[in-house]
Design a protein around this motif. Structure first.
Motif, PDB file in Angstrom:
ATOM      1  N   ASP A 177      28.140  43.980  34.075  1.00 58.99           N
ATOM      2  CA  ASP A 177      28.361  44.068  32.947  1.00 58.99           C
ATOM      3  C   ASP A 177      27.847  45.397  32.539  1.00 58.99           C
ATOM      4  N   ASN A 178      28.535  46.271  32.131  1.00 60.00           N
ATOM      5  CA  ASN A 178      28.297  47.888  31.707  1.00 60.00           C
ATOM      6  C   ASN A 178      28.356  47.865  30.171  1.00 60.00           C
ATOM      7  N   GLY A 179      28.492  46.527  29.622  1.00 56.50           N
ATOM      8  CA  GLY A 179      28.415  46.764  27.986  1.00 56.50           C
ATOM      9  C   GLY A 179      29.758  46.777  27.381  1.00 56.50           C
ATOM     10  N   SER A 207      35.011  33.594  30.347  1.00 58.18           N
ATOM     11  CA  SER A 207      36.020  33.252  29.395  1.00 58.18           C
ATOM     12  C   SER A 207      35.315  33.570  27.842  1.00 58.18           C
ATOM     13  N   THR A 208      34.066  33.832  27.821  1.00 60.31           N
ATOM     14  CA  THR A 208      33.495  34.084  26.447  1.00 60.31           C
ATOM     15  C   THR A 208      33.216  35.399  26.284  1.00 60.31           C
ATOM     16  N   PHE A 209      33.421  36.364  27.225  1.00 61.54           N
ATOM     17  CA  PHE A 209      32.973  37.847  27.164  1.00 61.54           C
ATOM     18  C   PHE A 209      34.038  38.765  26.060  1.00 61.54           C
ATOM     19  N   ARG A 210      35.430  38.326  25.953  1.00 59.34           N
ATOM     20  CA  ARG A 210      36.290  39.191  25.394  1.00 59.34           C
ATOM     21  C   ARG A 210      36.218  40.422  25.470  1.00 59.34           C
ATOM     22  N   ARG A 211      36.432  40.943  26.746  1.00 56.19           N
ATOM     23  CA  ARG A 211      36.011  42.283  27.147  1.00 56.19           C
ATOM     24  C   ARG A 211      37.306  42.530  28.297  1.00 56.19           C
ATOM     25  N   PRO A 212      37.792  43.916  28.409  1.00 56.43           N
ATOM     26  CA  PRO A 212      38.623  44.245  29.609  1.00 56.43           C
ATOM     27  C   PRO A 212      37.664  43.904  31.118  1.00 56.43           C
ATOM     28  N   VAL A 213      38.458  43.300  31.942  1.00 53.86           N
ATOM     29  CA  VAL A 213      37.937  42.885  33.199  1.00 53.86           C
ATOM     30  C   VAL A 213      38.435  43.707  34.271  1.00 53.86           C
ATOM     31  N   THR A 214      37.619  44.145  35.340  1.00 57.80           N
ATOM     32  CA  THR A 214      38.121  45.092  36.471  1.00 57.80           C
ATOM     33  C   THR A 214      37.808  44.002  37.618  1.00 57.80           C
ATOM     34  N   ILE A 241      40.554  37.882  27.653  1.00 61.32           N
ATOM     35  CA  ILE A 241      40.617  39.058  28.642  1.00 61.32           C
ATOM     36  C   ILE A 241      42.010  39.822  28.130  1.00 61.32           C
ATOM     37  N   PRO A 242      41.550  40.852  27.060  1.00 60.78           N
ATOM     38  CA  PRO A 242      42.662  41.759  26.581  1.00 60.78           C
ATOM     39  C   PRO A 242      43.175  42.667  27.492  1.00 60.78           C
ATOM     40  N   ARG A 243      42.507  42.759  28.560  1.00 58.03           N
ATOM     41  CA  ARG A 243      42.988  43.730  29.904  1.00 58.03           C
ATOM     42  C   ARG A 243      42.509  43.725  31.016  1.00 58.03           C
ATOM     43  N   LEU A 244      43.365  43.434  31.983  1.00 55.37           N
ATOM     44  CA  LEU A 244      42.884  43.287  33.505  1.00 55.37           C
ATOM     45  C   LEU A 244      43.201  44.318  34.346  1.00 55.37           C
ATOM     46  N   ASP A 245      42.232  45.039  34.909  1.00 56.06           N
ATOM     47  CA  ASP A 245      42.595  46.065  35.756  1.00 56.06           C
ATOM     48  C   ASP A 245      42.348  45.573  37.142  1.00 56.06           C
ATOM     49  N   LEU A 246      43.286  45.923  37.842  1.00 53.90           N
ATOM     50  CA  LEU A 246      43.143  45.373  39.463  1.00 53.90           C
ATOM     51  C   LEU A 246      43.254  46.539  40.429  1.00 53.90           C
ATOM     52  N   VAL A 247      42.217  46.554  41.225  1.00 55.85           N
ATOM     53  CA  VAL A 247      41.942  47.566  42.216  1.00 55.85           C
ATOM     54  C   VAL A 247      42.060  47.139  43.680  1.00 55.85           C
ATOM     55  N   LEU A 248      43.119  47.241  44.116  1.00 55.27           N
ATOM     56  CA  LEU A 248      43.374  46.661  45.721  1.00 55.27           C
ATOM     57  C   LEU A 248      43.185  47.833  46.723  1.00 55.27           C
TER      58      LEU A 248
END
Length: 329
Positions: A60-62, A85-92, A113-120
């Motif tokens: 978690d970088n804040g 489920s309780t963080f309410r932040r973008p997730v990578t 999860i307002p934004r989901l960033d997927l890096v493959l």
């Protein structure tokens, strides 16, 4: 006051997340990267490290959350990210080279999860199932695929009176990258609305993307689909297909499909199409002639209409969950 030194991340199943600074605060990718630019990744660059056993780690970088999977790892169980489920932040979610994972985001988790960033990373494989909540909600998924990476995304929504919105941005940045996007919007309650936007960028040769979005609309419902595919000049032999099918169950329903393709390469395969119409009269007559009532006949027709998309889901676990979702309606 000097910041505290980064601590070693702990496995995701631990009840406590680890706080650690990240030198790449903005890891959410732009949907179209300049030629030759490599997307930022938490793997091997940020404060994310992996345990010796290759377990996933959470940092978690804040401002956002990094969930990283080490190289050459395979997880037999479905990831649910229930701890998020309780963080309410973008997730990578960063899938390491050669790793395979399956992710399910449930209706109660999606609003957090307002934004989901997927890096493959190269040769990584990821399957994602998102169940949208029946309320006003906006979902954004950004995906970056490196060489030979494979992404499968299935999104299911019932819409809402206030309207739900889904945006997908996929950048195929490595040669041989392969993405498959499926979406089913079942707007069966009166005056429900849903909107889907898709942007796909073929940035390297031999990339492939298949889009299959379907909607079923009842009385007063509206569905809006906008899709853009961009094939760069160096993306020779790219293969891109886009299809939007809409089934109207009432004359007051409305569907808008706006496919768009920007092709700058010569040797490519690119197709797009859209259909809008009601149940086939001959099919409904066939069912009614055999004693099936109007309501049941329409339900069977709807199941058959979206059933092909569900059966085409490659991952067995996601296919089963999607079938259960349809049967619950």
């Amino acid at each position: 006051q000097a910041p505290s030194a980064p601590r070693r991340p702990i496995p995701l199943d631990h009840p406590r997340a680890v706080s650690a600074p990240c030198p790449h605060q903005d890891v959410s990718p732009a949907w179209l990267l300049p030629k030759g630019k490599v997307p930022l990744s938490s793997y091997g660059e940020c404060a994310v490290r992996h345990s010796d056993a290759g377990l996933p780690s959470l940092v978690d970088n804040g401002e956002s959350l990094h969930f990283a999977i080490g190289p050459n790892s395979t997880f037999p169980n479905v990831l649910t990210l229930k701890e998020l489920s309780t963080f309410r932040r973008p997730v990578t979610l960063d899938v390491g080279p050669g790793s395979t994972a399956v992710l399910v985001i449930t209706e109660d988790q999606a609003p957090n999860i307002p934004r989901l960033d997927l890096v493959l990373q190269a040769d990584a494989q990821l399957s994602v199932l998102t169940l949208m909540p029946p309320e006003k909600y906006q979902s954004t998924v950004h995906a970056h695929l490196q060489a030979r990476a494979k992404l499968r995304v299935v999104s299911l929504t019932k819409g809402s009176r206030a309207g739900s919105s889904q945006d997908f941005e996929v950048a195929l940045n490595g040669e041989g990258a392969d993405a498959d996007l499926k979406g089913i919007s079942l707007l069966l309650s009166e005056a429900h609305k849903a909107k889907v936007g898709v942007r796909v960028a073929h940035n390297q040769p031999h990339t492939k993307c298949n889009q299959d979005f379907q909607s079923v609309l009842n009385k007063g419902c509206t569905f809006d689909f906008t899709g853009t595919v961009r094939i760069e000049a160096n993306a020779e032999e790219a293969d891109s297909a886009q299809l939007c099918k809409n089934l109207m169950l009432h004359d007051s329903a409305a569907a808008v499909a706006q496919p768009r393709m920007e092709i700058f390469a010569d040797n490519v395969k690119a197709t797009h199409g859209a259909t809008v119409g009601g149940p086939a009269p001959e099919a409904m007559f066939y069912l009614k002639a055999r004693g099936v009532g109007e309501t049941v006949a329409r339900r069977l027709y709807v199941s058959a209409f979206v059933g092909s998309a569900v059966q085409a889901i490659e991952d067995p676990a996601l296919r089963q969950k999607a079938s259960q979702w349809l049967q619950s309606l």
